[in-house]
Design an enzyme around this catalytic site. Structure first.
Site, PDB file in Angstrom:
ATOM      1  N   PRO A 150       4.136  -0.234   1.387  1.00 44.89           N
ATOM      2  CG  PRO A 150       6.053   0.211   0.119  1.00 44.89           C
ATOM      3  CD  PRO A 150       5.570   0.078   1.533  1.00 44.89           C
TER       4      PRO A 150
ATOM      5  CG  HIS B  26       7.010  -2.127  -3.022  1.00 43.84           C
ATOM      6  ND1 HIS B  26       8.018  -1.274  -2.639  1.00 43.84           N
ATOM      7  CD2 HIS B  26       6.191  -1.408  -3.812  1.00 43.84           C
ATOM      8  CE1 HIS B  26       7.810  -0.090  -3.171  1.00 43.84           C
ATOM      9  NE2 HIS B  26       6.706  -0.127  -3.889  1.00 43.84           N
TER      10      HIS B  26
ATOM     11  CB  CYS C  91      13.727  -1.968  -0.571  1.00 42.18           C
ATOM     12  SG  CYS C  91      15.040  -3.147  -0.917  1.00 42.18           S
ATOM     13  CG  HIS C  92      10.730   0.661  -1.506  1.00 44.45           C
ATOM     14  ND1 HIS C  92      11.148  -0.469  -2.175  1.00 44.45           N
ATOM     15  CD2 HIS C  92      11.323   1.698  -2.119  1.00 44.45           C
ATOM     16  CE1 HIS C  92      11.952  -0.119  -3.171  1.00 44.45           C
ATOM     17  NE2 HIS C  92      12.077   1.191  -3.158  1.00 44.45           N
ATOM     18  N   GLY C  93      10.135  -0.213   3.226  1.00 42.49           N
ATOM     19  CA  GLY C  93       9.413  -0.192   4.488  1.00 42.49           C
ATOM     20  C   GLY C  93       8.106  -0.952   4.522  1.00 42.49           C
TER      21      GLY C  93
END
Lengths: 431, 198, 311
Positions: free
Chosen positions: B177, B143, B162-164
């Site tokens: 993501p 990502h 950080c963003h799953g």
């Protein structure tokens, strides 16, 4: 830059911008319509060349700073990494190193042109003083830049030059320690020199703006020294001066490229390819060539003058050689501006040039007889030129008759024939 | 360049155009070194290899090596993890490409393709059978470049805080993501317990 | 000196041109005769100062011969066979004492070697790496991205093993040594593009050992140093004659003489110091052509713009 003009841009977008920020007007007034004397010769193109080199030095410097490491443990190797591994690094670094030299070649020609045509005389005193300030800033920048590769000459040059300050009684040693950030040139010194070497060029650029501003208030001098009297005496900056300056810049770049690509180490010193060693001085320390005349004057004072010992004397003489330039507008008493109309001063001027070159040669020689006392003779003449020749000669010399105007001078020259340029030039009525 | 010029206007225009063009070409050529110097230099581009000894890495353990400035996860997977990765239907994968530098660019993201290195197999070596428990991959979330945490997330593989993004036991993106499976670097076993990466 | 100068000045500047002439007539060690004449009549300290001056003649005692190098001049290029021979000399002789820490094995591809040859070459060296998982440094065979290992761990060790004089690293030596050219030669160099002072010096030094020192110098030589009139900072240096005829075998049939070895290793060291030299000159040729053409165009435009404006 000399006041508001009535210029209004013809294009819509520029009109829109001009109404909000009169930048188009400023550019038009300063670099398009700005009147320059029609009789400028190629000696007057060096201002433009200097602007080009300032930009070139800043650009190459900014990209070199992306790879350089200002740490005494790795500075030398980081420069070698630039030379070997970075894409085009060898070219960028040689451009920057030789660019400094060519910057000084151009600035010396520019200064001597100013001296020859009396460009420092009223009403251009402030213009001249700003120029001397730029010269001082350039010297500081060049000196600190030379330290950054952290070679033997870098290190010992820094040691010697910061040693100047120890000549001053009482305050000297604390000042030197303040500059060095220690008791000798070391990592702290290198790091701050890098910081200042990055800062000073932008200060130069700032003073250059003032310098150009002052120039555009008074206008250029010209080889006759007679001020512009009517619009017939001038041509618009664009395209006449732009294309002429552009041609001169490219010719200068040809010389620069010759050195850059074929003999990039010609102006450097081989000892700077040896990493700095605080325990071993090179057998013969010389500064970069552009400092040599001043270095010769520093070394010329080998004797005490009353209470001033030789060390302080040398430092004072060296700084004095620059300081005297600030007072030049008031030291020259001649009512005639251009040396072209001063037959006696012309001789002294060329002796001064020869003397400056001789001092440069002496600066590269070892500090031994006969070089030291020849340097003393040169130093005495240098100061004598400013402090005796200029004030006295202006009062006693009989100048040649000045032309009534620039146009008159140009027409007289072309009508005189002899020169092929006059033969091919268009009829005078077109002027 | 005015239309009123009657005397050889073409030659005059040509001169101006030629000069302008030469100036433009020169300026562009001069700018290139200033841009190109930002590209990786020769030392960075030079073949960088590391060798990692994995004899001390027991089943269920991982080590992280550093290669080209990035972490390389070397995981000795348990039989259960391998099994779990093998049973996944390729149609369930968000990114069906193996992203393995040792295989063709369009190789499907099967577990075998994820756990295959390059180089010459040792004598009598069945690569896939012997080495399938070893997963060697660049431990960087596809990502935005964070480093995922091991043995966590909804698929027992890696989870990027950080963003799953959730990766499975073969390092394939399953949820979140990130667009691609984590990359497999060029590597090869030089002996049964030594991996050369790069 | 402090006393001497004012004294000279007091004697009058008219005396000056004469003593310049005297000083300039003298060459090298004979120069002090002229200086002594100039100092006649001054006190003992002045005499002592002049004698001190006499003890430091200008080095080198002899100037190096200028050779023809393939990389000289505007179209300079490397002679790859020569560089490969030079590498062999460096590897088999010089590298015993001299490092080349700024040159990586990968750079040797410039010498015409293939990637595989470079890998094999690098693998012949042992390089320290680490720390490993146990925190220990370990030795491994070299790989192309490694740099030439130095023969000594640090300068102090190098000095200790060589009688106090550390052998310099050779990476940049071809640019770090240049015998001063003097006036007016350095002006002519602008035209000839002479930039080969380094290799000329190295060649002269390596081939300059077989000379007998003059008696005056022979007495003053330090023990453990070797007379060489080409040495740049003294009459003798700590490095013994490093190479002899037939010491290195050349597979390509080049003569196996000290002279040829010296030429080859000097060229190799020039490459090591300036690996982009050939590329630089080739780029310069294109840039020069462009700038000259562009200047010509601008001159034509300038003439056209100024047509009709007398100036």
């Amino acid at each position: 830059m000399s006041g508001h003009s009535s210029y209004v841009p013809s294009k819509g977008l520029m009109q829109w911008l001009d109404a909000r920020l009169p930048l188009p007007r400023l550019v038009y007034d300063s670099f398009v319509a700005y009147p320059v004397p029609r009789n400028l010769n190629y000696a007057y193109t060096f201002g433009g060349i200097l602007a080009l080199f300032l930009v070139l030095q800043i650009l190459t410097g900014v990209v070199l700073a992306m790879h350089y490491a200002a740490n005494s443990a790795i500075a030398f190797d980081s420069v070698e990494k630039i030379m070997r591994d970075v894409n085009w690094g060898w070219m960028l670094r040689y451009m920057h190193a030789n660019g400094a030299s060519f910057f000084f070649i151009a600035v010396y020609i520019h200064i001597f042109r100013g001296l020859y045509y009396g460009s420092y005389k009223a009403p251009r005193e402030v213009l001249w003083i700003l120029g001397v300030i730029i010269f001082l800033l350039m010297m500081a920048t060049a000196f600190m830049g030379y330290v950054l590769p952290w070679g033997q000459m870098s290190f010992w040059g820094a040691t010697v030059i910061t040693g100047f300050f120890t000549a001053f009684p009482l305050i000297g040693d604390p000042i030197q320690q303040l500059l060095l950030g220690g008791f000798a040139v070391d990592n702290a010194t290198l790091n701050r020199f890098f910081s200042l070497h990055y800062l000073l060029p932008f200060m130069i650029a700032g003073v250059v703006i003032l310098h150009v501003w002052a120039l555009h208030v008074t206008g250029q001098t010209n080889p006759t020294g007679v001020e512009v009297k009517s619009s017939k005496d001038t041509v618009p900056f664009s395209p006449h001066a732009t294309v002429k300056d552009g041609f001169a810049m490219v010719v200068f770049l040809v010389v620069f490229a010759y050195i850059l690509f074929y003999m990039p180490n010609y102006l450097g010193h081989p000892d700077n390819y040896i990493e700095a060693n605080p325990l071993k001085t090179p057998s013969h320390i010389v500064p970069e060539w552009y400092f040599l005349p001043f270095y010769a004057m520093l070394r010329a004072i080998t004797f005490n003058i009353g209470p001033i010992d030789s060390k302080l004397g040398g430092v004072l003489v060296m700084f004095g050689s620059i300081v005297v330039l600030f007072f030049l507008p008031w030291l020259d008493t001649s009512r005639v501006r251009s040396t072209a109309f001063r037959p006696v001063y012309k001789v002294f001027f060329w002796i001064f040039v020869a003397n400056a070159i001789m001092l440069g040669w002496l600066g590269s020689k070892p500090a031994e007889s006969p070089y030291t006392w020849l340097s003393l003779v040169g130093t005495i003449y240098y100061f004598g030129h400013f402090l005796i020749v200029l004030p006295v000669l202006g009062l006693v010399e009989t100048p040649r008759r000045l032309p009534g105007s620039i146009t008159e001078a140009v027409l007289a020259k072309n009508a005189g024939g002899g020169t092929p340029a006059g033969a091919t030039a268009a009829p005078e009525t077109k002027g | 360049m005015s239309v009123h010029d009657t005397a050889e206007p073409n030659r005059r225009d040509f001169l101006y155009i030629a000069t302008g063009a030469a100036g433009a070409v020169g300026a562009i050529a001069a700018v290139w070194p200033f841009i190109d110097q930002m590209n990786p230099d020769a030392a960075t581009l030079a073949l960088a290899e590391i060798e990692v000894d994995v004899s001390q890495v027991a089943e269920g353990q991982s080590i992280t090596a550093k290669w080209r400035g990035k972490p390389i996860f070397i995981r000795h997977r348990t039989a259960q993890e391998v099994e779990e990765a093998k049973t996944v239907d390729l149609n369930d994968l968000k990114d069906p490409i193996a992203r393995n530098a040792n295989l063709p660019a369009d190789a499907p993201a099967t577990d075998v393709n994820r756990a295959t290195g390059g180089g010459q197999p040792a004598a009598g070596d069945d690569m896939s059978a012997v080495r399938e428990q070893w997963l060697v991959m660049v431990g960087v979330c596809t990502h935005l470049g964070c480093i995922p945490l091991g043995q966590s997330g909804d698929y027992d593989g890696w989870f990027c805080p950080c963003h799953g993004s959730h990766y499975d036991t073969a390092g394939r993106i399953r949820q979140g993501p990130a667009p691609e499976n984590m990359a497999i670097p060029p590597y090869a076993f030089t002996t049964d317990t030594n991996i050369r990466i790069g | 000196m402090k006393k001497l100068l004012p004294a000279l000045l007091a004697a009058g500047l008219a005396f000056a041109p004469m003593s310049i002439a005297l000083a300039q007539d003298g060459q090298g060690p004979t120069e002090n005769t002229a200086s002594e004449e100039a100092a006649v009549g001054h006190d003992a300290s002045a005499e002592a100062a002049e004698e001190g001056h006499a003890e430091t003649p200008h080095y080198p005692l002899e100037h190096p011969e200028q050779l023809n190098w393939s990389f000289a001049g505007p179209f300079g290029h490397w002679d790859l066979a020569q560089l490969q021979r030079g590498l062999k000399v460096y590897k088999e002789v010089c590298s015993a004492c001299h490092g080349m820490r700024l040159v990586a094995f990968r750079n040797l591809e410039d010498l015409g070697y293939s990637e595989a040859q470079v890998k094999a070459f690098a693998a012949e060296y042992t390089v320290q790496d680490g720390p490993n998982a146990d925190g220990e440094m370990f030795d491994r065979p070299g790989i192309p991205s490694d740099y030439f290992p130095s023969p000594f761990p640090n300068t102090a060790a190098a000095a200790a093993a060589n009688g106090g004089a550390a052998p310099p690293d050779l990476s940049l030596l071809a640019k770090a040594r240049a015998v001063e050219r003097g006036f007016p030669t350095f002006v002519f160099d602008l035209g000839t593009q002479y930039q080969e002072a380094g290799p000329d010096y190295i060649h002269a030094l390596l081939t300059g050992y077989d000379q007998e020192p003059p008696p005056a110098i022979a007495d003053s030589l330090q023990p453990g140093t070797y007379y060489n009139p080409y040495f740049i900072s003294g009459p003798a240096l700590a490095m013994p004659p490093p190479i002899g005829d037939d010491q290195v075998e050349y597979p390509d049939g080049a003569p196996q003489t000290i002279d040829q070895y010296s030429r080859d290793v000097s060229a190799f060291m020039m490459w090591a110091a300036e690996p982009h030299l050939a590329e630089r000159k080739a780029t310069g040729f294109v840039v020069m052509i462009f700038l000259v053409v562009f200047a010509g165009l601008l001159f034509a435009v300038k003439r056209r713009v100024w047509t009709g404006t007398a100036h």
